[in-house]
Write an enzyme that holds these catalytic residues in place. Structure first.
Site, PDB file in Angstrom:
ATOM      1  N   GLY A 132      -7.338   4.676   4.592  1.00  0.00           N
ATOM      2  CA  GLY A 132      -6.767   3.344   4.405  1.00  0.00           C
ATOM      3  C   GLY A 132      -5.343   3.345   4.940  1.00  0.00           C
ATOM      4  O   GLY A 132      -5.046   2.831   6.018  1.00  0.00           O
ATOM      5  N   TYR A 172       5.822   3.796  -8.098  1.00  0.00           N
ATOM      6  CA  TYR A 172       5.729   5.252  -7.902  1.00  0.00           C
ATOM      7  C   TYR A 172       7.005   5.888  -7.362  1.00  0.00           C
ATOM      8  O   TYR A 172       6.981   7.027  -6.945  1.00  0.00           O
ATOM      9  CB  TYR A 172       4.647   5.622  -6.879  1.00  0.00           C
ATOM     10  CG  TYR A 172       3.374   4.837  -6.826  1.00  0.00           C
ATOM     11  CD1 TYR A 172       2.484   4.850  -7.895  1.00  0.00           C
ATOM     12  CD2 TYR A 172       3.009   4.135  -5.675  1.00  0.00           C
ATOM     13  CE1 TYR A 172       1.279   4.171  -7.812  1.00  0.00           C
ATOM     14  CE2 TYR A 172       1.805   3.461  -5.584  1.00  0.00           C
ATOM     15  CZ  TYR A 172       0.945   3.474  -6.664  1.00  0.00           C
ATOM     16  OH  TYR A 172      -0.248   2.820  -6.569  1.00  0.00           O
ATOM     17  N   CYS A 212      13.984 -11.012 -11.523  1.00  0.00           N
ATOM     18  CA  CYS A 212      14.719 -10.780 -12.765  1.00  0.00           C
ATOM     19  C   CYS A 212      14.109  -9.596 -13.482  1.00  0.00           C
ATOM     20  O   CYS A 212      13.319  -9.758 -14.435  1.00  0.00           O
ATOM     21  CB  CYS A 212      14.692 -12.035 -13.618  1.00  0.00           C
ATOM     22  SG  CYS A 212      15.725 -13.282 -12.897  1.00  0.00           S
TER      23      CYS A 212
HETATM   24  C1  LIG Z   1      -7.744   4.300  -1.912  1.00  0.00           C
HETATM   25  C2  LIG Z   1      -8.994   4.900  -1.463  1.00  0.00           C
HETATM   26  C3  LIG Z   1      -9.136   5.299  -0.128  1.00  0.00           C
HETATM   27  C4  LIG Z   1      -8.026   5.214   0.878  1.00  0.00           C
HETATM   28  O1  LIG Z   1      -6.977   6.070   0.553  1.00  0.00           O
HETATM   29  P1  LIG Z   1      -5.741   6.188   1.543  1.00  0.00           P
HETATM   30  O2  LIG Z   1      -4.804   7.107   0.875  1.00  0.00           O
HETATM   31  O3  LIG Z   1      -5.178   4.826   1.700  1.00  0.00           O
HETATM   32  O4  LIG Z   1      -6.271   6.722   2.835  1.00  0.00           O
HETATM   33  C5  LIG Z   1     -10.357   5.798   0.259  1.00  0.00           C
HETATM   34  N1  LIG Z   1     -11.390   5.904  -0.609  1.00  0.00           N
HETATM   35  C6  LIG Z   1     -11.282   5.541  -1.896  1.00  0.00           C
HETATM   36  C7  LIG Z   1     -12.432   5.652  -2.789  1.00  0.00           C
HETATM   37  C8  LIG Z   1     -10.083   5.033  -2.364  1.00  0.00           C
HETATM   38  O5  LIG Z   1      -9.980   4.686  -3.635  1.00  0.00           O
END
Ligand SMILES: *Cc1c(COP(=O)(O)O)cnc(C)c1O
Length: 431
Positions: free
Chosen positions: A292, A334, A361
Site C-alpha cells: 500500500g 504514531y 483546537c
Molecule cells: C495495511 C495493509 C497492507 C498494506 O500495508 P503497507 O504498509 O501500506 O504496505 C497490506 N495488507 C494488509 C492486510 C493490510 O492491513
C-alpha cells in the site's frame, strides 16, 4: 533531495513531479494534496514486473487501497493491471463506481459486517480474505442465498514480531487480525472452511507489519506459512493454491531512512521461497504481495500556507499551518517523522528549529517537532513530503475543517481528482 521527483528550480522554489509547487499553491490554494501520477504507475510496474519475473505467471501484486482510496487511483490500478485490496464497503463502492473489475478485488478486514459481506457478494467480489469463524459462516450463508461458491483465502497470524511501531504490528499471535497458527486454532478454522459447501478455500494470507525494509521479514513469515501449508497437506490432504504474504515494504520519509530496492528484495525473497518449497515437498503456490504505502507514499506531497510563527521565549518555536491532524493525523497517532521545507525558500539554509502545528483546537495537533526549516513567515508555502499514503485516506473533518482537494500531476497537465470540500459538504448530512 529525498526522492527523484523532488527538485529546486532556478527561482529557488521546490518542484514536485516537474511542477513549481509555489505556482500550484497559487492556482489551487492551500492546503493541497498533490499526487505524481507517473510515480504511482512506475511503482505498480515495478511490483507487477518483479512478482511475475521472480514467482512466475499467476503470482502478482495487489494494491492495498486503504493507503489512498479515491476513484482515480482505482482507474490507474486498473490500467496498470494491478489487483486491489479493500477493507470496507466504502472502498468496494469507490472501486466499483470507478469501474474497477470486481473479480480482481480482495476484501480484507477483521470484522466485516453482514451488510458488507452481502454487498461484496452482490458486487461479485473476487476473494474474501476471511478472518474468523463467524465470518466464514456469514459468507457461506450469503453465498448459498445467491447460489454461488465464493472464493476465499484465510488470514493467519504466523507469530512474527516485526520491529516497527506497536500500532502497525499485525503478525504476532496476540492480534485482533486472523487466526494463530501456534495455538492450533489455524488448523481448526482451515478444516471448518473446507467443510462449508458455498466457500472455496484458495489459500492463506498473512501480513506482519509496515515500514519493513528487510526482505528477511517476508522470508521468515513465508517459512512459517509454507510449513503450515505442508502440515495442512499432510493432515487434511488440502493443497493451498495461493500464499499471500501481505504488504509492508517501507518508504523513505526522512534522510535517515534506508533506500530500498523492491525488485531486488522480491528477487531475494523468491530464492528463499523456492528453496523452502522444495525442502518441504510442496509445489510453490501462487505468491501474492499487497503493498500500500510503497505504491503511493512518495507520489504524494502536501502544501500548506504558513500562518503564525510563535517563539516562546526560553522554550521553542511553533510554525502554524492552515491544515494539520485533519489532513495528516500520523504524527498525532504514531509520531511519524516527515521531511518539510519552505517551498518558496527551498535554496535558503534551514537553520530555524521549530515544531509544525496544525490549526485544530488540540495541543497534540502537530506535524513535526524539532524540525529545521528555512526562516518561516506568514504567507510562506510549507511543503510536507511523502504524504501520499495514509494522509488523505485517514483525514477527518474534526473542528469542521473541510478536506483539501487532491490534484494529480502528470506530463499532460494537472487536474483535480478530488474536489476541495466546502462548508456545505461538511454539514451536508446534518438534519
Ligand atoms: C495495511 C495493509 C497492507 C498494506 O500495508 P503497507 O504498509 O501500506 O504496505 C497490506 N495488507 C494488509 C492486510 C493490510 O492491513
Amino acid at each position: 533531495m529525498l526522492h527523484t521527483n523532488l527538485d529546486i528550480n532556478e527561482k529557488g522554489n521546490l518542484t514536485f513531479a516537474g511542477y513549481d509547487t509555489v505556482e500550484l499553491a497559487k492556482e489551487y490554494k492551500t492546503p493541497l494534496y498533490l499526487l505524481d501520477e507517473e510515480r504511482i504507475r512506475e511503482k505498480c510496474r515495478t511490483y507487477l514486473g518483479a512478482m511475475k519475473k521472480h514467482f512466475g505467471e499467476g503470482s502478482t501484486a495487489l494494491y492495498a487501497s486503504k493507503a489512498l482510496s479515491l476513484k482515480e487511483i482505482y482507474r490507474i490500478a486498473k490500467e496498470e493491471g494491478m489487483s486491489v485490496d479493500v477493507v470496507s464497503g466504502g472502498e468496494i463502492y469507490t472501486a466499483k463506481t470507478a469501474g474497477f473489475p470486481m473479480e480482481n478485488v480482495y476484501f480484507h478486514g477483521n470484522n466485516k459486517t453482514d451488510d458488507e459481506i452481502e454487498y461484496a457478494i452482490e458486487c461479485g467480489i473476487g476473494y474474501f480474505v476471511a478472518d474468523c469463524r463467524e465470518e466464514l459462516i456469514a459468507i457461506n450463508s450469503f453465498a448459498q442465498k445467491k447460489n454461488i461458491v465464493q472464493k476465499i483465502i484465510l488470514r493467519l497470524t504466523p507469530g512474527i514480531d516485526t520491529h516497527t511501531y506497536e500500532a502497525v504490528r499485525t503478525g504476532q499471535v496476540d492480534s485482533k487480525f486472523g487466526t494463530a497458527i501456534e495455538t492450533g486454532q489455524a488448523i481448526e478454522i482451515t478444516e471448518f472452511a473446507l467443510s462449508l459447501s458455498n466457500i472455496s478455500l484458495e489459500g492463506f494470507h498473512c501480513h506482519v507489519g509496515s515500514q519493513v525494509f528487510d526482505g528477511q521479514t517476508f522470508c521468515d513469515s513465508a517459512d512459517i506459512m509454507l510449513d503450515y501449508i505442508a502440515f495442512v497437506k499432510e493432515k487434511l490432504g488440502y493443497e493451498a493454491k495461493i500464499l499471500n504474504l501481505g504488504g509492508g515494504y517501507g518508504v523513505r520519509y526522512v534522510e535517515s531512512d534506508p533506500h530500498l530496492d523492491i525488485e531486488k528484495s522480491i528477487g531475494e525473497v523468491s530464492v528463499h521461497i523456492k528453496k523452502k518449497c522444495s525442502e518441504s515437498g510442496i509445489d510453490m503456490p501462487k505468491i501474492l504481495m499487497e503493498p500500500g504505502r510503497s505504491i503511493v507514499a512518495d507520489a504524494g506531497l502536501t502544501l500548506y500556507s504558513v500562518g503564525s510563527v510563535k517563539t516562546i521565549t526560553g522554550y521553542k518555536s511553533y510554525v502554524a499551518i492552515d491544515g494539520g491532524m485533519t489532513d495528516n493525523p500520523r504524527y498525532a497517532l504514531y509520531k511519524s517523522a516527515y521531511s518539510s521545507i519552505i517551498a518558496n525558500k527551498a535554496k535558503e539554509e534551514a537553520d530555524f528549529c521549530c515544531a509544525i502545528a496544525g490549526k485544530c483546537c488540540e495541543s497534540g495537533d502537530l506535524i513535526a517537532e524539532d524540525i529545521m526549516l528555512q526562516k518561516p513567515e506568514r504567507g510562506d508555502i510549507l511543503a510536507v513530503m511523502v504524504t501520499g499514503a495514509y494522509n488523505y485516506s485517514m483525514s477527518s473533518n474534526y473542528n469542521r475543517i473541510p478536506r483539501p482537494p487532491v490534484v494529480m500531476l502528470s506530463k499532460e497537465g494537472s487536474r483535480v481528482v478530488v474536489k476541495r470540500e466546502s462548508y456545505e459538504d461538511v454539514a451536508k448530512n446534518d438534519i
